[in-house]
Design a protein around this motif. Structure first.
Motif, PDB file in Angstrom:
ATOM      1  N   ARG A  89      55.475  31.649  43.115  1.00  0.00           N
ATOM      2  CA  ARG A  89      53.845  30.427  42.017  1.00  0.00           C
ATOM      3  C   ARG A  89      52.651  30.927  43.547  1.00  0.00           C
ATOM      4  O   ARG A  89      51.719  30.978  42.769  1.00  0.00           O
ATOM      5  N   GLY A  90      53.245  30.795  44.894  1.00  0.00           N
ATOM      6  CA  GLY A  90      52.181  30.861  46.017  1.00  0.00           C
ATOM      7  C   GLY A  90      51.749  31.764  46.799  1.00  0.00           C
ATOM      8  O   GLY A  90      50.568  31.730  47.088  1.00  0.00           O
ATOM      9  N   GLN A  91      52.137  32.485  45.988  1.00  0.00           N
ATOM     10  CA  GLN A  91      51.771  33.948  46.038  1.00  0.00           C
ATOM     11  C   GLN A  91      50.691  34.629  45.368  1.00  0.00           C
ATOM     12  O   GLN A  91      50.502  35.499  45.666  1.00  0.00           O
ATOM     13  N   VAL A  92      50.430  33.638  43.780  1.00  0.00           N
ATOM     14  CA  VAL A  92      49.524  35.151  43.001  1.00  0.00           C
ATOM     15  C   VAL A  92      48.745  33.688  42.678  1.00  0.00           C
ATOM     16  O   VAL A  92      48.103  32.631  42.684  1.00  0.00           O
ATOM     17  N   ASP A  93      47.427  34.360  41.300  1.00  0.00           N
ATOM     18  CA  ASP A  93      46.544  33.970  41.498  1.00  0.00           C
ATOM     19  C   ASP A  93      46.287  33.420  39.934  1.00  0.00           C
ATOM     20  O   ASP A  93      45.772  32.007  39.676  1.00  0.00           O
ATOM     21  N   ALA A  94      48.065  34.088  39.088  1.00  0.00           N
ATOM     22  CA  ALA A  94      47.939  33.129  37.860  1.00  0.00           C
ATOM     23  C   ALA A  94      49.549  33.277  37.573  1.00  0.00           C
ATOM     24  O   ALA A  94      50.182  34.346  37.894  1.00  0.00           O
ATOM     25  N   LEU A  95      49.809  32.349  37.199  1.00  0.00           N
ATOM     26  CA  LEU A  95      51.385  31.920  36.950  1.00  0.00           C
ATOM     27  C   LEU A  95      51.079  31.810  35.067  1.00  0.00           C
ATOM     28  O   LEU A  95      50.504  31.352  34.383  1.00  0.00           O
TER      29      LEU A  95
END
Ligand code: CTP
Ligand code: CA
Length: 239
Positions: A89-95
């Motif tokens: 979660r903390g490493q992406v621009d969108a979930l």
């Protein structure tokens, strides 16, 4: 791109897309599952890749070929998916939570096969009862964690399939869900007519207040592009 124009508006962006349906094991031979095929999540991955994104595709029990270029991460249960989302979660621009996640799992997984009848004999009508507990609401949890962190990322998209009743229409239920979840967008699918596994799809895209911001009808890839169109303005600013 079915519209003929390839927009690279996701270049440099990283998306985590969840797809498919989780399985909750009851005993060594049985599980609770759902009808999700993974096709909408796959279409989202495909569309995002075409638009230049890097895609991590969390696949829950999906029997489809991995879209070329996606990083596929296989999971089985809701708990495994929750762990995977927490890790990425903390490493992406969108979930993008397109997966159908089990709401309940076995309170305790039996280590040996659950028998039809332990004591009363083969003609007995007695049935065992299945003790269940709630799973984590990964979408809601992700929204809360983002708020707690004070960060703008990731942008978060949920999906909801609803069937209306006399008390509330499917749209009313979806709007209430959008407000409850607090995701940036909620893609609402009216289940009347049976969409699971089908090639075509019709959705309305709601914001976190339950207001409709877009509609899309057509192939799952076309729907995916419409979702990404709405997602782009919610992406965190590039540092
Ligand atoms: N979802 C999730 N974790 C769960 C259940 C659902 O992250 N344990 C996500 C789904 O991936 C979807 C969204 O929440 O993006 C809405 O799922 P839905 O099943 O429609 O919502 P629920 O809150 O579970 O409500 P319902 O009682 O209608 O099943
Ligand atoms: Ca649910």
């Amino acid at each position: 791109d079915e519209r003929g124009a390839v927009r690279r508006d996701l270049a440099g962006r990283e998306l985590l897309i969840t797809a498919g349906g989780t399985r909750e094991e009851l005993d060594p031979v049985r599980f609770l599952a759902n009808h999700s095929s993974g096709r909408q999540g796959w279409a989202l991955a495909h569309a995002a890749l075409v638009r230049g994104a890097r895609v991590r595709l969390a696949a829950a029990n999906v029997e489809l070929e991995t879209p070329p270029g996606a990083l596929r991460l296989d999971v089985g249960s809701a708990a495994e998916l929750a762990d995977l989302v927490a890790e990425h979660r903390g490493q992406v621009d969108a979930l993008v939570m397109a997966a159908a996640v089990a709401d309940f799992t076995a309170a305790e997984r039996a280590t040996s096969k659950i028998k039809k009848d332990e004591s009363a004999g083969d003609d007995s009508e007695t049935v065992p009862s299945l003790a269940l507990r709630r799973t984590q609401d990964i979408l809601r949890h992700s929204v809360l964690e983002r708020t707690r962190s004070g960060q703008a990322r990731p942008a978060i998209v949920g999906f909801a399939a609803e069937t209306g009743s006399e008390d509330a229409s499917a749209l009313e239920l979806a709007a209430a869900k959008a407000r409850r979840k607090g995701a940036d967008l909620l893609v609402f699918n009216d289940l009347t007519g049976g969409v699971f596994g089908a090639a075509d799809n019709a959705v309305r895209i709601l914001d976190h207040e339950g207001e409709e911001v877009a509609r899309a009808e057509g192939s799952k890839v076309l729907v995916a592009h419409a979702v990404l169109d709405e997602l782009v303005p919610h992406l965190p600013e590039v540092p």
